[in-house]
Design an enzyme around this catalytic site. Sequence first.
Site, PDB file in Angstrom:
ATOM      1  N   GLY A  71       0.828  -1.200   0.000  1.00  0.00           N
ATOM      2  CA  GLY A  71       0.000   0.000   0.000  1.00  0.00           C
ATOM      3  C   GLY A  71       0.862   1.251   0.000  1.00  0.00           C
ATOM      4  O   GLY A  71       0.526   2.257  -0.645  1.00  0.00           O
ATOM      5  N   THR A  72       1.973   1.194   0.703  1.00  0.00           N
ATOM      6  CA  THR A  72       2.894   2.340   0.733  1.00  0.00           C
ATOM      7  C   THR A  72       3.424   2.644  -0.661  1.00  0.00           C
ATOM      8  O   THR A  72       3.467   3.807  -1.082  1.00  0.00           O
ATOM      9  CB  THR A  72       4.066   2.051   1.689  1.00  0.00           C
ATOM     10  OG1 THR A  72       3.573   1.991   3.031  1.00  0.00           O
ATOM     11  CG2 THR A  72       5.136   3.126   1.590  1.00  0.00           C
ATOM     12  N   ASN A 152      -6.936   4.983   9.337  1.00  0.00           N
ATOM     13  CA  ASN A 152      -6.390   3.753   9.905  1.00  0.00           C
ATOM     14  C   ASN A 152      -6.286   3.783  11.424  1.00  0.00           C
ATOM     15  O   ASN A 152      -6.129   2.740  12.062  1.00  0.00           O
ATOM     16  CB  ASN A 152      -5.009   3.467   9.305  1.00  0.00           C
ATOM     17  CG  ASN A 152      -4.032   4.599   9.548  1.00  0.00           C
ATOM     18  OD1 ASN A 152      -4.237   5.716   9.082  1.00  0.00           O
ATOM     19  ND2 ASN A 152      -2.960   4.338  10.267  1.00  0.00           N
ATOM     20  N   GLN A 180      -7.621   0.685   4.126  1.00  0.00           N
ATOM     21  CA  GLN A 180      -8.483   0.169   5.198  1.00  0.00           C
ATOM     22  C   GLN A 180      -9.930  -0.015   4.756  1.00  0.00           C
ATOM     23  O   GLN A 180     -10.708  -0.690   5.438  1.00  0.00           O
ATOM     24  CB  GLN A 180      -8.447   1.105   6.409  1.00  0.00           C
ATOM     25  CG  GLN A 180      -7.122   1.162   7.131  1.00  0.00           C
ATOM     26  CD  GLN A 180      -6.806  -0.111   7.907  1.00  0.00           C
ATOM     27  OE1 GLN A 180      -7.658  -0.961   8.124  1.00  0.00           O
ATOM     28  NE2 GLN A 180      -5.559  -0.248   8.325  1.00  0.00           N
ATOM     29  N   SER A 200      -3.985  -2.556  -0.402  1.00  0.00           N
ATOM     30  CA  SER A 200      -2.975  -3.488   0.103  1.00  0.00           C
ATOM     31  C   SER A 200      -3.649  -4.807   0.448  1.00  0.00           C
ATOM     32  O   SER A 200      -4.738  -4.829   1.026  1.00  0.00           O
ATOM     33  CB  SER A 200      -2.293  -2.912   1.349  1.00  0.00           C
ATOM     34  OG  SER A 200      -1.333  -3.811   1.854  1.00  0.00           O
ATOM     35  N   HIS A 202      -2.650  -7.322   2.550  1.00  0.00           N
ATOM     36  CA  HIS A 202      -2.574  -7.916   3.887  1.00  0.00           C
ATOM     37  C   HIS A 202      -3.544  -7.309   4.891  1.00  0.00           C
ATOM     38  O   HIS A 202      -3.631  -7.779   6.022  1.00  0.00           O
ATOM     39  CB  HIS A 202      -1.129  -7.864   4.423  1.00  0.00           C
ATOM     40  CG  HIS A 202      -0.700  -6.524   4.939  1.00  0.00           C
ATOM     41  ND1 HIS A 202      -0.646  -6.229   6.280  1.00  0.00           N
ATOM     42  CD2 HIS A 202      -0.270  -5.417   4.292  1.00  0.00           C
ATOM     43  CE1 HIS A 202      -0.203  -5.000   6.448  1.00  0.00           C
ATOM     44  NE2 HIS A 202       0.030  -4.489   5.260  1.00  0.00           N
ATOM     45  N   THR A 238      10.233  -7.791 -11.358  1.00  0.00           N
ATOM     46  CA  THR A 238       9.574  -9.085 -11.520  1.00  0.00           C
ATOM     47  C   THR A 238       8.393  -9.190 -10.565  1.00  0.00           C
ATOM     48  O   THR A 238       8.518  -8.903  -9.374  1.00  0.00           O
ATOM     49  CB  THR A 238      10.571 -10.228 -11.244  1.00  0.00           C
ATOM     50  OG1 THR A 238      11.663 -10.117 -12.154  1.00  0.00           O
ATOM     51  CG2 THR A 238       9.896 -11.582 -11.409  1.00  0.00           C
ATOM     52  N   CYS A 328       6.446   3.784  16.344  1.00  0.00           N
ATOM     53  CA  CYS A 328       7.345   3.513  17.467  1.00  0.00           C
ATOM     54  C   CYS A 328       8.736   3.958  17.074  1.00  0.00           C
ATOM     55  O   CYS A 328       9.304   3.471  16.103  1.00  0.00           O
ATOM     56  CB  CYS A 328       7.324   2.024  17.810  1.00  0.00           C
ATOM     57  SG  CYS A 328       8.344   1.597  19.236  1.00  0.00           S
TER      58      CYS A 328
END
Length: 383
Positions: A71-72, A152, A180, A200, A202, A238, A328
């Site tokens: 997503g980034t 998010n 999201q 994204s 995941h 690839t 963090c």
Amino acid sequence: MQSIYLDHAATTPVHPEVLEAMLPYFSRHYGNPSSLHAFGRETKIAISRARDEIAQLLGCSPAEWMFTGSGTESDNTALFGAAARYGREGKRHMITTKVEHHAVLHACAQLEEQGYDVTYLPVDTTGRVRLEDVEAALQPDTFLISVMYGNNEVGTLQPIRDIGALARERGILFHVDAVQALGSIDLKLSELPVDLMSFSAHKLYGPKGVGGLYVSKAVTIAPYLFGGSQERKRRAGTENVPGIVGFAKAVQLAVAGRSEKVDALEQKREVFLTGLTEELGPEGFVINGHLEERLPHIVNLSFPGTDTDTMLMNLDLNGIAASSGSACTSGSLELSHVLQAMGLSDELTRSAIRFSFGNVNDLQQLQEASRRIGTILRRVRNK
């Protein structure tokens, strides 16, 4: 003690059907999609099939869908690609909000270093952008507006259709981070006034390391990565064939029965909040974000009388996985830029926790989580 995972906004477990779809492409079907021989053609066909499936499910042309690594990367491709394309025409201004994901905010900061002008829109106390602020920020050289669909950290939904209509009226590109939102919001890309939309895998029970970017056929952006001619020369490298196959399966599962899944998430949220109210009383916590215009799986709560890092440590020790929703750095939690932009008090900002639900949670888990949180808070507050 049973572990309870309440951090689905960070990542989700891979769905068994997604894993099953992916496995052959790690072993039996391993050819490079750019190779001309049968092994390569086999995986090339798998990518095309996945692209066709996602396009059909999300209501766009297969030619408008490109696969990325995350997503980034999708966000960065949209922003840097649009800036490179329109910067050549002397357009150097773009608009975003103060509550975007860092994939957008840090990209904007980099573009500012390259000489672009970025306006960061404020939000109200629920985290929503005001359409009048978007309109007031427009300049003659504005080439892009970038606003996320659902936040998010707090789950607040933005007025995407209204902002998109304004962008179309002014001839400005509109990018939406929908990482999201997919699976919770009914997305028909051809019906939305959106030019670029990031996704994204995941976040919806697909694999990590694969994302997607919708690029409207009416839009041209410059490539972000250079090398081979993959993805119609828009994204060199690839292709992650197993990830792409898994992404398509994840989208299929997310779209199927979406309404029932949203209802189930709403029920889980209600059970969780009701349990906390019984444990702590209605004054024992504060819900951050919009109460109605929101994603169903995210709830951000502040617990006055404690602090975020103490709560996260105690939650982890008691088998509950949750998040602050913030970065963090050097082992210490930074204050949430989203909650700060919403203008919340220090007491609320410094005691906020994000809980996010998913299909691994049942109602009994959420009742148990509420009970454990109540026990933790009574202990911490009594100290």
